[in-house]
Motif scaffolding. Structure first.
Motif, PDB file in Angstrom:
ATOM      1  N   ASN A   1       0.803  -1.225   0.000  1.00 32.63           N
ATOM      2  CA  ASN A   1       0.000   0.000   0.000  1.00 32.63           C
ATOM      3  C   ASN A   1       0.836   1.276   0.000  1.00 32.63           C
ATOM      4  O   ASN A   1       0.354   2.326  -0.405  1.00 32.63           O
ATOM      5  CB  ASN A   1      -0.940   0.018   1.208  1.00 32.63           C
ATOM      6  CG  ASN A   1      -2.060  -0.987   1.059  1.00 32.63           C
ATOM      7  OD1 ASN A   1      -2.289  -1.523  -0.022  1.00 32.63           O
ATOM      8  ND2 ASN A   1      -2.752  -1.268   2.144  1.00 32.63           N
TER       9      ASN A   1
ATOM     10  N   ARG B   1       1.391   8.771  -2.567  1.00 37.38           N
ATOM     11  CA  ARG B   1       0.583   8.035  -1.587  1.00 37.38           C
ATOM     12  C   ARG B   1      -0.729   8.765  -1.280  1.00 37.38           C
ATOM     13  O   ARG B   1      -1.620   8.191  -0.659  1.00 37.38           O
ATOM     14  CB  ARG B   1       1.367   7.859  -0.281  1.00 37.38           C
ATOM     15  CG  ARG B   1       2.523   6.871  -0.360  1.00 37.38           C
ATOM     16  CD  ARG B   1       3.221   6.824   0.992  1.00 37.38           C
ATOM     17  NE  ARG B   1       4.375   5.931   0.997  1.00 37.38           N
ATOM     18  CZ  ARG B   1       5.231   5.817   2.021  1.00 37.38           C
ATOM     19  NH1 ARG B   1       5.044   6.550   3.123  1.00 37.38           N
ATOM     20  NH2 ARG B   1       6.251   4.992   1.957  1.00 37.38           N
ATOM     21  N   GLY B   2      -0.815  10.038  -1.636  1.00 32.65           N
ATOM     22  CA  GLY B   2      -2.017  10.816  -1.336  1.00 32.65           C
ATOM     23  C   GLY B   2      -2.057  11.340   0.075  1.00 32.65           C
ATOM     24  O   GLY B   2      -3.132  11.638   0.610  1.00 32.65           O
TER      25      GLY B   2
ATOM     26  N   ASN C   1      -4.953  13.516  -8.634  1.00 32.33           N
ATOM     27  CA  ASN C   1      -4.930  12.607  -9.789  1.00 32.33           C
ATOM     28  C   ASN C   1      -3.531  12.378 -10.359  1.00 32.33           C
ATOM     29  O   ASN C   1      -3.309  12.458 -11.569  1.00 32.33           O
ATOM     30  CB  ASN C   1      -5.849  13.139 -10.901  1.00 32.33           C
ATOM     31  CG  ASN C   1      -7.265  13.372 -10.408  1.00 32.33           C
ATOM     32  OD1 ASN C   1      -7.829  12.537  -9.696  1.00 32.33           O
ATOM     33  ND2 ASN C   1      -7.833  14.517 -10.759  1.00 32.33           N
TER      34      ASN C   1
ATOM     35  N   LYS D   1      -0.518  10.312 -11.656  1.00 33.34           N
ATOM     36  CA  LYS D   1      -0.138   9.014 -12.203  1.00 33.34           C
ATOM     37  C   LYS D   1       1.374   8.868 -12.213  1.00 33.34           C
ATOM     38  O   LYS D   1       1.921   7.842 -11.843  1.00 33.34           O
ATOM     39  CB  LYS D   1      -0.699   8.841 -13.617  1.00 33.34           C
ATOM     40  CG  LYS D   1      -0.443   7.434 -14.167  1.00 33.34           C
ATOM     41  CD  LYS D   1      -1.128   7.220 -15.513  1.00 33.34           C
ATOM     42  CE  LYS D   1      -0.873   5.800 -16.008  1.00 33.34           C
ATOM     43  NZ  LYS D   1      -1.492   5.567 -17.339  1.00 33.34           N
TER      44      LYS D   1
ATOM     45  N   GLN E   1       2.715   5.058  -8.568  1.00 30.57           N
ATOM     46  CA  GLN E   1       2.193   4.146  -7.559  1.00 30.57           C
ATOM     47  C   GLN E   1       2.461   2.714  -7.986  1.00 30.57           C
ATOM     48  O   GLN E   1       2.396   2.371  -9.166  1.00 30.57           O
ATOM     49  CB  GLN E   1       0.689   4.359  -7.373  1.00 30.57           C
ATOM     50  CG  GLN E   1       0.322   5.677  -6.732  1.00 30.57           C
ATOM     51  CD  GLN E   1      -1.174   5.822  -6.524  1.00 30.57           C
ATOM     52  OE1 GLN E   1      -1.930   4.878  -6.739  1.00 30.57           O
ATOM     53  NE2 GLN E   1      -1.609   6.994  -6.099  1.00 30.57           N
TER      54      GLN E   1
ATOM     55  N   GLU F   1       2.034  -1.170  -8.738  1.00 31.74           N
ATOM     56  CA  GLU F   1       0.957  -2.044  -9.211  1.00 31.74           C
ATOM     57  C   GLU F   1       1.283  -3.458  -8.732  1.00 31.74           C
ATOM     58  O   GLU F   1       1.915  -4.246  -9.426  1.00 31.74           O
ATOM     59  CB  GLU F   1       0.864  -1.976 -10.733  1.00 31.74           C
ATOM     60  CG  GLU F   1       0.486  -0.583 -11.244  1.00 31.74           C
ATOM     61  CD  GLU F   1       0.523  -0.474 -12.760  1.00 31.74           C
ATOM     62  OE1 GLU F   1       0.905  -1.472 -13.414  1.00 31.74           O
ATOM     63  OE2 GLU F   1       0.202   0.596 -13.288  1.00 31.74           O
TER      64      GLU F   1
ATOM     65  N   LYS G   1      -2.921  -4.830  -3.174  1.00 27.17           N
ATOM     66  CA  LYS G   1      -2.707  -3.421  -2.868  1.00 27.17           C
ATOM     67  C   LYS G   1      -4.046  -2.708  -2.778  1.00 27.17           C
ATOM     68  O   LYS G   1      -4.923  -2.915  -3.599  1.00 27.17           O
ATOM     69  CB  LYS G   1      -1.842  -2.765  -3.951  1.00 27.17           C
ATOM     70  CG  LYS G   1      -1.553  -1.291  -3.708  1.00 27.17           C
ATOM     71  CD  LYS G   1      -0.710  -0.722  -4.835  1.00 27.17           C
ATOM     72  CE  LYS G   1      -0.396   0.746  -4.602  1.00 27.17           C
ATOM     73  NZ  LYS G   1      -1.604   1.593  -4.595  1.00 27.17           N
ATOM     74  N   ASN G   2      -4.203  -1.863  -1.756  1.00 27.90           N
ATOM     75  CA  ASN G   2      -5.415  -1.076  -1.590  1.00 27.90           C
ATOM     76  C   ASN G   2      -5.121   0.397  -1.815  1.00 27.90           C
ATOM     77  O   ASN G   2      -3.986   0.854  -1.682  1.00 27.90           O
ATOM     78  CB  ASN G   2      -5.981  -1.262  -0.174  1.00 27.90           C
ATOM     79  CG  ASN G   2      -6.325  -2.703   0.107  1.00 27.90           C
ATOM     80  OD1 ASN G   2      -6.907  -3.375  -0.739  1.00 27.90           O
ATOM     81  ND2 ASN G   2      -5.956  -3.188   1.279  1.00 27.90           N
ATOM     82  N   ASP G   3      -6.143   1.146  -2.144  1.00 27.29           N
ATOM     83  CA  ASP G   3      -6.007   2.589  -2.293  1.00 27.29           C
ATOM     84  C   ASP G   3      -6.154   3.211  -0.911  1.00 27.29           C
ATOM     85  O   ASP G   3      -7.223   3.677  -0.517  1.00 27.29           O
ATOM     86  CB  ASP G   3      -7.076   3.121  -3.256  1.00 27.29           C
ATOM     87  CG  ASP G   3      -6.910   4.608  -3.521  1.00 27.29           C
ATOM     88  OD1 ASP G   3      -5.821   5.128  -3.254  1.00 27.29           O
ATOM     89  OD2 ASP G   3      -7.868   5.235  -3.993  1.00 27.29           O
ATOM     90  N   ASP G   4      -5.057   3.210  -0.166  1.00 25.15           N
ATOM     91  CA  ASP G   4      -5.088   3.592   1.245  1.00 25.15           C
ATOM     92  C   ASP G   4      -4.372   4.929   1.443  1.00 25.15           C
ATOM     93  O   ASP G   4      -3.152   4.987   1.490  1.00 25.15           O
ATOM     94  CB  ASP G   4      -4.409   2.508   2.082  1.00 25.15           C
ATOM     95  CG  ASP G   4      -4.459   2.804   3.570  1.00 25.15           C
ATOM     96  OD1 ASP G   4      -5.129   3.775   3.949  1.00 25.15           O
ATOM     97  OD2 ASP G   4      -3.828   2.064   4.336  1.00 25.15           O
ATOM     98  N   LYS G   5      -5.138   6.011   1.529  1.00 23.02           N
ATOM     99  CA  LYS G   5      -4.546   7.336   1.684  1.00 23.02           C
ATOM    100  C   LYS G   5      -4.304   7.699   3.150  1.00 23.02           C
ATOM    101  O   LYS G   5      -3.899   8.820   3.458  1.00 23.02           O
ATOM    102  CB  LYS G   5      -5.435   8.388   1.006  1.00 23.02           C
ATOM    103  CG  LYS G   5      -5.416   8.295  -0.513  1.00 23.02           C
ATOM    104  CD  LYS G   5      -6.236   9.385  -1.161  1.00 23.02           C
ATOM    105  CE  LYS G   5      -6.049   9.398  -2.679  1.00 23.02           C
ATOM    106  NZ  LYS G   5      -6.336   8.114  -3.311  1.00 23.02           N
TER     107      LYS G   5
END
Length: 461
Positions: free
Chosen positions: A254, A378-379, A388, A390, A410, A412, A416-420
């Motif tokens: 993540n 990572r946000g 946004n 990439k 990020q 791949e 993996k989760n979109d964990d901000k």
């Protein structure tokens, strides 16, 4: 009889390059501060390393090699810095590549991982600098910049202004003469980067200035005023690089950020032959490195959203827009006029505030750039977050010369989760938007099992 005597001749066989993907998994840095001699380099380095290890939730034992960058210091400062976390007898390599030192340490750590030498490597950078503009430390031998000095004298002459301000200031002057940019465009870069730094808790300078204030600040050289020049700084930053195997085995998917492509380039003959102030500032090695990373990554500059660019002076940011291919040749000032270098535009360049306001401790700069881009990808950056993203690009240059250009994205990876809010796993605060020191507990939690109690007892936390 042949040249091999009685032996049977052999044929040289091409061995394909063996390469794996590499990921940044942990980052940490100190505040960048004015050089006052109050904090020594082991203290700064310890804080950066501890934070990077806290980021991955591991002890120093996982580090298999360390590359330690600094420009001012004796020969084995790297060992002195890392021994605090454990004398594990790993290879420690001291690195000096002028202002691109931190990224060069990262380049070496990344190579060690990609070529299968190690699964986890540390890149550490720090600097304890003298006050004022940088001057030569050794006057009894040939300067590595003697050719640059001679060419500066031949092209536009030498004044009593700080040497590096003359190099980059002249590059900005030439750009204006050739393409129609103005001193105001450089001032706008200074205004932008000071505005960005106000939201960076690690920045040395956090005040916001109007364009008029930037323009009217004390003149340093030519079009460059004080608020368009990076300050000398003390500080440290650390980055941990790992293989995919290490990432998966330690469940770090993540937060892993892939190093998609990276190139280190040095000066071309243009430095000598073109008698150009722009080339004297190292533009051609940036062009070379940028062209190669785009090719390796399979992207173009149009695919980039956020950039940490080596703005030691606003003039260098101006000429580097061209060299990185962010605009057509000669149109860097149009990128500024269209507001495409800040939030809401095509690119966000130096969301950290850049060297101009974040500060420039030479050995740490490249790793601080990497830290900012990792947090962005990572946000985690909330109040200065670029939306946004990439791809992110990093540019770190040193006269004499070397430049490192790196592209990140990020990871791949499986599971993996979109964990901000991944920072909650390791910290009790978000390190991207809040700067805190380390405690003795933090220090002990990441030390190697082989750490010396003597060094712990003498550490000043």
């Amino acid at each position: 009889m042949n040249v091999f005597g009685n032996c049977t001749p052999f044929k040289l066989r091409y061995i394909p390059r063996f390469s794996r993907k590499s990921y940044v998994i942990g980052v940490g840095m100190t505040n960048f501060i004015k050089p006052r001699g109050q904090v020594d380099y082991p203290v700064m380095a310890r804080e950066a390393m501890v934070k990077a290890l806290m980021d991955i939730g591991k002890t120093y034992d996982v580090i298999q090699q360390a590359y330690v960058g600094y420009c001012f210091g004796d020969s084995t400062c790297g060992q002195r810095a890392v021994y605090q976390l454990g004398m594990t007898q790993i290879p420690v390599i001291n690195v000096n590549n002028n202002c691109s030192t931190g990224s060069t340490a990262l380049y070496l750590a990344r190579q060690a991982v990609e070529f299968g030498i190690v699964d986890c490597a540390l890149a550490l950078g720090f600097e304890k600098m003298a006050k004022g503009s940088i001057s030569s430390s050794f006057n009894d031998r040939t300067s590595p910049l003697d050719t640059t000095v001679s060419l500066l004298s031949e092209t536009r002459g030498i004044t009593n202004s700080p040497f590096t301000a003359q190099i980059f200031g002249n590059a900005g002057i030439e750009y204006c003469e050739k393409y129609g940019a103005t001193a105001e465009h450089m001032a706008k870069i200074g205004e932008k980067n000071h505005r960005h730094s106000a939201k960076n808790p690690y920045a040395q300078l956090k005040d916001v200035y109007t364009l008029d204030q930037v323009k009217s600040s004390p003149q340093i050289f030519g079009p460059l005023t004080k608020l368009q020049c990076c300050p000398t700084s003390d500080g440290s930053a650390a980055v941990i690089v790992a293989s995919e195997k290490f990432v998966l085995e330690n469940n770090l998917q993540n937060q892993a950020i892939e190093i998609v492509a990276q190139e280190l380039a040095t000066d071309s003959p243009n430095l000598l032959e073109k008698k150009s102030s722009i080339e004297l500032a190292g533009a051609d090695m940036t062009r070379k490195a940028a062209k190669q990373v785009y090719k390796k990554a399979g992207i173009t500059p149009n695919d980039i959203q956020v950039i940490e660019l080596h703005d030691c002076f606003s003039a260098n940011e101006l000429i580097t827009y061209d060299a990185l291919g962010l605009c057509k040749p000669g149109q860097a000032h149009k990128l500024i006029d269209s507001n495409d270098v800040t939030y809401g535009g095509k690119y966000v360049i130096n969301p950290s505030g850049g060297l101009i306001s974040k500060g420039h401790p030479l050995g740490a700069t490249g790793l601080a750039q990497c830290s900012e881009l990792v947090w962005q990808l990572r946000g985690w950056c909330t109040n200065r977050q670029v939306p946004n993203i990439k791809y992110a690009l990093q540019h770190n240059i040193g006269l004499g010369g070397a430049v490192v250009v790196t592209i990140y994205k990020q990871a791949e990876l499986s599971n993996k989760n979109d964990d901000k809010e991944g920072w909650k796993q390791r910290f009790n605060y978000n390190p991207a938007i809040e700067s805190k020191g380390i405690t003795e507990k933090d220090f002990r939690n990441v030390c190697s099992k082989q750490v010396s109690e003597y060094l712990i007892a003498t550490a000043k936390l």
